[in-house]
Design an enzyme around this catalytic site. Structure first.
Site, PDB file in Angstrom:
ATOM      1  N   SER A 252       0.848  -1.193   0.000  1.00  0.00           N
ATOM      2  CA  SER A 252       0.000   0.000   0.000  1.00  0.00           C
ATOM      3  C   SER A 252       0.880   1.238   0.000  1.00  0.00           C
ATOM      4  O   SER A 252       2.067   1.178   0.344  1.00  0.00           O
ATOM      5  CB  SER A 252      -0.889   0.001   1.249  1.00  0.00           C
TER       6      SER A 252
ATOM      7  N   TYR B 135      -3.043  -0.260  10.463  1.00  0.00           N
ATOM      8  CA  TYR B 135      -3.034  -0.631   9.054  1.00  0.00           C
ATOM      9  C   TYR B 135      -1.683  -0.301   8.440  1.00  0.00           C
ATOM     10  O   TYR B 135      -1.104  -1.107   7.696  1.00  0.00           O
ATOM     11  CB  TYR B 135      -4.152   0.106   8.312  1.00  0.00           C
TER      12      TYR B 135
END
Length: 252
Positions: free
Chosen positions: A143, A156
């Site tokens: 990501s 996250y």
């Protein structure tokens, strides 16, 4: 001749979490490049609907990517019955947005299991077969948060940093067996996972100003990098993470 390097004909790709969003787009892109695709998820109804939407001869393999024994049984059983999984895309993931001081412990644990442990479980299960064949491609979906942080998603961010480092570890251990293990790190893409952000005009306006490309990414724009990493074109690319983010990690 050089375009043949990107041809995936005769190879099979398993994509976790591929009933929607980025996983579905990558499955479609790999199939269009010639690969046979195996869709994965926990919801058999969603898998069946995704397979029908893709059309053609699409295989389905339902299992929980966070369950080590279930993953091993599913992968081993598939290989024994249908043949080799040549390409693995570890795409299964989740998000939870809460300020760090209030972040629930159970949500933290779910993030670790879904975003990190699943990469280990499925990666190991597939690699054991790839090692015997001395060939295989593993693509772990990282990501933009592998490199950057934003308020409210610290756990996250932690998981996606771990994905990049686990990718390095996979390459370090398995390159000698002929495997290439790399990461693909999307920036901000219009997906179900980002639905709340896409629907927020203030956030979208901020993102468009913050991203040099000036817009959200389209999931189809991840396909080229995925095909490259899945193909012979990346035969000496190992342990790296490629950012596909419109330039957001390159600029202040």
């Amino acid at each position: 001749m050089s375009l043949k390097l990107f041809d995936l004909s005769g190879r099979r790709a398993l994509i976790t979490g591929s009933s929607q969003g980025i996983g579905f787009a990558l499955a479609k892109g790999l199939r269009d490049a010639g690969a046979a695709v195996v869709l994965n998820g926990r919801d058999t109804n969603k898998l069946a609907a995704a397979a029908q939407e893709l059309g053609g001869d699409v295989e389905q393999l339902a299992f929980d990517a966070t369950d080590h024994e279930a993953v091993r049984a599913a992968v081993d059983g598939f290989e024994a019955k249908f043949g080799a999984i040549d390409i693995l895309v570890n795409n299964a993931g989740m998000q939870h947005r809460t300020p760090l001081e209030d972040f629930p412990a159970d949500a933290f644990e779910r993030l670790m299991q879904t975003n990190i442990a699943s990469v280990f479980h499925v990666g190991q299960a597939c690699a054991r077969h790839m090692i015997k064949r001395e060939a295989g491609k593993i693509i772990n979906i990282a990501s933009v948060q592998t490199a950057l942080a934003r308020p409210g998603i610290a756990p996250y961010t932690m998981t996606k940093g771990a994905v990049a480092n686990l990718t390095k570890g996979m390459a370090t251990d398995w390159a000698k067996y002929g495997l290439q293990c790399n990461g693909l790190a999307p920036g901000y893409f219009d997906t179900p996972l980002n639905a709340a952000l896409v629907a927020d005009p203030e956030f979208s306006a901020w993102l468009e100003k913050r991203t040099p490309a000036g817009r959200w990414g389209k999931v189809e724009e991840l396909v080229g990098t995925c095909v490259f990493l899945a193909s012979d074109a990346s035969s000496f690319v190992n342990g790296t993470t490629i950012f596909v983010d419109g330039g957001i990690t390159a600029s202040l």
